[in-house]
Design a protein around this motif. Structure first.
Motif, PDB file in Angstrom:
ATOM      1  N   GLU A  80       0.755  -1.262  -0.064  1.00 17.87           N
ATOM      2  CA  GLU A  80       0.157   0.103  -0.002  1.00 17.87           C
ATOM      3  C   GLU A  80       0.918   1.167  -0.024  1.00 17.87           C
ATOM      4  O   GLU A  80       2.126   1.173  -0.155  1.00 17.87           O
ATOM      5  CB  GLU A  80      -0.961   0.009   1.162  1.00 17.87           C
ATOM      6  N   GLY A  81       0.093   2.507  -0.058  1.00 17.66           N
ATOM      7  CA  GLY A  81       0.784   3.641   0.043  1.00 17.66           C
ATOM      8  C   GLY A  81       0.814   4.409  -1.306  1.00 17.66           C
ATOM      9  O   GLY A  81      -0.096   4.190  -1.899  1.00 17.66           O
ATOM     10  N   ALA A  82       2.100   4.738  -1.761  1.00 17.10           N
ATOM     11  CA  ALA A  82       2.314   5.638  -2.914  1.00 17.10           C
ATOM     12  C   ALA A  82       2.272   4.669  -4.146  1.00 17.10           C
ATOM     13  O   ALA A  82       3.366   4.605  -4.946  1.00 17.10           O
ATOM     14  CB  ALA A  82       3.285   6.249  -2.893  1.00 17.10           C
ATOM     15  N   VAL A  83       1.338   4.034  -4.505  1.00 19.58           N
ATOM     16  CA  VAL A  83       1.268   3.073  -5.709  1.00 19.58           C
ATOM     17  C   VAL A  83      -0.147   3.014  -6.191  1.00 19.58           C
ATOM     18  O   VAL A  83      -1.072   3.512  -5.761  1.00 19.58           O
ATOM     19  CB  VAL A  83       1.459   1.532  -5.100  1.00 19.58           C
ATOM     20  N   LYS A  84      -0.028   2.762  -7.682  1.00 11.74           N
ATOM     21  CA  LYS A  84      -1.358   2.931  -8.428  1.00 11.74           C
ATOM     22  C   LYS A  84      -2.250   1.790  -8.047  1.00 11.74           C
ATOM     23  O   LYS A  84      -3.507   1.623  -8.165  1.00 11.74           O
ATOM     24  CB  LYS A  84      -1.071   2.844  -9.543  1.00 11.74           C
ATOM     25  N   ARG A  85      -1.667   0.721  -7.577  1.00  9.57           N
ATOM     26  CA  ARG A  85      -2.519  -0.553  -7.469  1.00  9.57           C
ATOM     27  C   ARG A  85      -2.260  -1.374  -6.290  1.00  9.57           C
ATOM     28  O   ARG A  85      -1.589  -2.430  -6.162  1.00  9.57           O
ATOM     29  CB  ARG A  85      -2.052  -1.715  -8.867  1.00  9.57           C
ATOM     30  N   ALA A  86      -2.751  -0.574  -5.016  1.00  8.47           N
ATOM     31  CA  ALA A  86      -2.643  -1.023  -3.955  1.00  8.47           C
ATOM     32  C   ALA A  86      -3.258  -2.300  -3.517  1.00  8.47           C
ATOM     33  O   ALA A  86      -4.612  -2.164  -4.209  1.00  8.47           O
ATOM     34  CB  ALA A  86      -2.886   0.044  -2.838  1.00  8.47           C
ATOM     35  N   ARG A  87      -2.908  -3.193  -2.860  1.00  4.60           N
ATOM     36  CA  ARG A  87      -3.671  -4.174  -2.611  1.00  4.60           C
ATOM     37  C   ARG A  87      -3.234  -5.381  -1.496  1.00  4.60           C
ATOM     38  O   ARG A  87      -2.085  -5.219  -1.131  1.00  4.60           O
ATOM     39  CB  ARG A  87      -3.889  -5.248  -4.041  1.00  4.60           C
ATOM     40  N   VAL A  88      -3.804  -6.259  -1.169  1.00 10.40           N
ATOM     41  CA  VAL A  88      -3.644  -7.395  -0.185  1.00 10.40           C
ATOM     42  C   VAL A  88      -3.313  -8.660  -0.842  1.00 10.40           C
ATOM     43  O   VAL A  88      -4.287  -9.019  -1.514  1.00 10.40           O
ATOM     44  CB  VAL A  88      -4.650  -7.396   1.013  1.00 10.40           C
TER      45      VAL A  88
ATOM     46  N   LEU B 293       7.669  -7.646  -7.384  1.00  9.10           N
ATOM     47  CA  LEU B 293       6.215  -7.246  -6.923  1.00  9.10           C
ATOM     48  C   LEU B 293       6.182  -5.555  -6.943  1.00  9.10           C
ATOM     49  O   LEU B 293       5.082  -5.084  -7.285  1.00  9.10           O
ATOM     50  CB  LEU B 293       6.442  -7.519  -5.199  1.00  9.10           C
ATOM     51  N   ILE B 294       7.239  -4.886  -6.770  1.00 11.88           N
ATOM     52  CA  ILE B 294       7.109  -3.326  -7.134  1.00 11.88           C
ATOM     53  C   ILE B 294       6.540  -3.105  -8.340  1.00 11.88           C
ATOM     54  O   ILE B 294       5.641  -2.351  -8.458  1.00 11.88           O
ATOM     55  CB  ILE B 294       8.457  -2.922  -6.919  1.00 11.88           C
ATOM     56  N   ARG B 295       6.874  -3.695  -9.586  1.00  9.15           N
ATOM     57  CA  ARG B 295       6.452  -3.684 -11.086  1.00  9.15           C
ATOM     58  C   ARG B 295       4.963  -3.706 -10.938  1.00  9.15           C
ATOM     59  O   ARG B 295       4.171  -3.072 -11.432  1.00  9.15           O
ATOM     60  CB  ARG B 295       7.122  -4.743 -11.986  1.00  9.15           C
ATOM     61  N   HIS B 296       4.316  -4.827 -10.315  1.00 11.28           N
ATOM     62  CA  HIS B 296       2.810  -5.231 -10.268  1.00 11.28           C
ATOM     63  C   HIS B 296       2.018  -3.934  -9.525  1.00 11.28           C
ATOM     64  O   HIS B 296       1.090  -3.842  -9.916  1.00 11.28           O
ATOM     65  CB  HIS B 296       2.615  -6.341  -9.322  1.00 11.28           C
TER      66      HIS B 296
ATOM     67  N   GLY C 222       5.205   8.741  -8.202  1.00 15.40           N
ATOM     68  CA  GLY C 222       6.526   9.655  -8.114  1.00 15.40           C
ATOM     69  C   GLY C 222       6.713   9.755  -6.743  1.00 15.40           C
ATOM     70  O   GLY C 222       7.802  10.330  -6.468  1.00 15.40           O
ATOM     71  N   ASN C 223       5.740   9.824  -5.850  1.00  8.48           N
ATOM     72  CA  ASN C 223       6.132  10.144  -4.483  1.00  8.48           C
ATOM     73  C   ASN C 223       6.552   8.829  -3.525  1.00  8.48           C
ATOM     74  O   ASN C 223       6.776   9.004  -2.385  1.00  8.48           O
ATOM     75  CB  ASN C 223       4.716  10.155  -3.568  1.00  8.48           C
ATOM     76  N   ALA C 224       6.794   7.807  -4.403  1.00  5.91           N
ATOM     77  CA  ALA C 224       7.233   6.531  -3.664  1.00  5.91           C
ATOM     78  C   ALA C 224       8.848   6.599  -3.654  1.00  5.91           C
ATOM     79  O   ALA C 224       9.616   6.309  -4.474  1.00  5.91           O
ATOM     80  CB  ALA C 224       6.715   5.359  -4.315  1.00  5.91           C
ATOM     81  N   LYS C 225       9.324   7.250  -2.563  1.00  7.92           N
ATOM     82  CA  LYS C 225      10.772   7.368  -2.512  1.00  7.92           C
ATOM     83  C   LYS C 225      11.290   6.276  -1.658  1.00  7.92           C
ATOM     84  O   LYS C 225      12.758   5.945  -1.621  1.00  7.92           O
ATOM     85  CB  LYS C 225      10.968   8.926  -1.927  1.00  7.92           C
TER      86      LYS C 225
END
Ligand code: MTE
Ligand code: MO
Length: 312
Positions: free
Chosen positions: A104-112, A151-154, A159-162
């Motif tokens: 979760e957080g600064a991602v377009k496709r947050a999920r569990v 996983l990060i690719r998925h 841009g805020n994910a630093k």
């Protein structure tokens, strides 16, 4: 790490493993003579289910592997105790199925993700890596896992994910030392986004071709081989993409001793001991510790222009 005064350090922390195992066997033998049914020798380490379809990796070291029984009985996992044998003895209370990991957080496709989905996310690889603990010992461990980058690719960071924060399970019913304040729970670690995306950074689900033993951080743990072992958070339930560097557990516990980067660096000593040498578990003589734990060719570029004394 920080909690123990030198006078409190148990023999297991400063004695080569063979020596203390022999001593334990001797003590167990003496105790058995004194009180036969009360005590017995420690049980041999349990084996887990085999993992299928594991590919070899070009990132593996050819150095001799640390034996399975040392990898699974000499551990740091403070949720189950601060002694090296505590995790192997106590981690049976951890329930690793079902297991959910929130990304979760600064991602377009947050999920569990369910852990069994994560196991199918990318091909499993065997990665034989050196692990260097900040305490001065090291091992060579054949992990099974997949690059965190997969996983990060998925999830497509914005841009805020630093930075990326990794959070261990917080459940004192399963993790008995979470009832104590030996650390500020849950255990939190973090990486810069480029470190997280580096091809060496692994999410491990197994070792020695088997499902990860609980004491090694089942069902999912991080492995960052050029950093001190404590960066490799165990039993992860949350992977959080953030803008600011996370405040990690060890930075909270002792900010002058543990920085955010924690790259293995023989030239920058811990305030209370040298980091120039290490004892490979199973060996008698110490070895020189290598810059970035021997992974400098792959990772030194990440830190170009940074003063590694300031950013320790
Ligand atoms: N949640 C959690 N993760 C943790 C720790 C811990 O106490 N709790 N100890 C760290 C330390 S200090 C080390 S050296 C490695 C040890 O991993 P291993 O026991 O699988 O060799 O786990 C790291 N991950
Ligand atoms: Mo460690």
């Amino acid at each position: 790490m920080r909690i123990l005064k030198p006078s409190d350090i148990p023999a297991t922390e400063i004695t080569p493993r063979e020596v203390y195992l022999k001593r334990r066997q001797f003590l167990a033998g003496m105790a058995a003579l004194a009180a036969a049914p009360a005590l017995s020798a420690p049980a041999p380490p349990a084996h887990g289910a085999r993992l299928a379809g594991i590919q070899a990796s070009r990132f593996s070291t050819s150095e001799a592997k640390t034996p399975f029984d040392a990898v699974t009985t000499y551990n740091n996992f403070y949720e189950f105790g601060t002694g090296k044998s505590d995790p192997a003895e106590n981690a049976h209370t951890l329930k690793t199925r079902p297991w959910a990991v929130a990304v979760e957080g600064a991602v377009k496709r947050a999920r569990v993700y369910d852990i069994d989905e994560l196991l199918k996310l990318a091909p499993l690889e065997e990665r034989i890596y050196r692990l260097r603990c900040v305490e001065g010992w090291s091992m060579v461990i054949p992990w099974v896992g997949f690059p965190l980058a997969a996983l990060i690719r998925h999830v497509e960071p914005t841009g805020n994910a630093k930075f990326v924060e990794f959070v261990t399970l917080h459940d004192p019913r399963q993790m008995p030392l979470q009832r104590s304040s030996v650390l500020d729970w849950p255990y939190v670690e973090g990486l810069r986004i480029d470190e997280a995306n580096h091809p060496l950074t692994l999410l491990a689900v197994g070792l020695y071709g088997e499902v990860l033993p609980k004491q090694n951080g089942a069902p999912l743990r991080l492995v960052v081989p050029w950093k001190y072992g404590f960066k490799s958070a165990k039993s992860i339930v949350k992977i959080h993409f953030v803008e600011k560097a996370p405040l990690t557990t060890w930075m909270k516990a002792a900010p002058n001793e543990y920085g955010f980067y924690s790259n293995v660096n023989p030239q920058v000593d811990h305030p209370r001991w040298s980091q120039a040498k290490e004892r490979r578990i199973g060996e008698f003589f110490k070895r020189e510790t290598l810059m970035f734990n021997g992974y400098a060719d792959q990772v030194a570029r990440l830190y170009r222009g940074m003063d590694l004394r300031t950013y320790f």
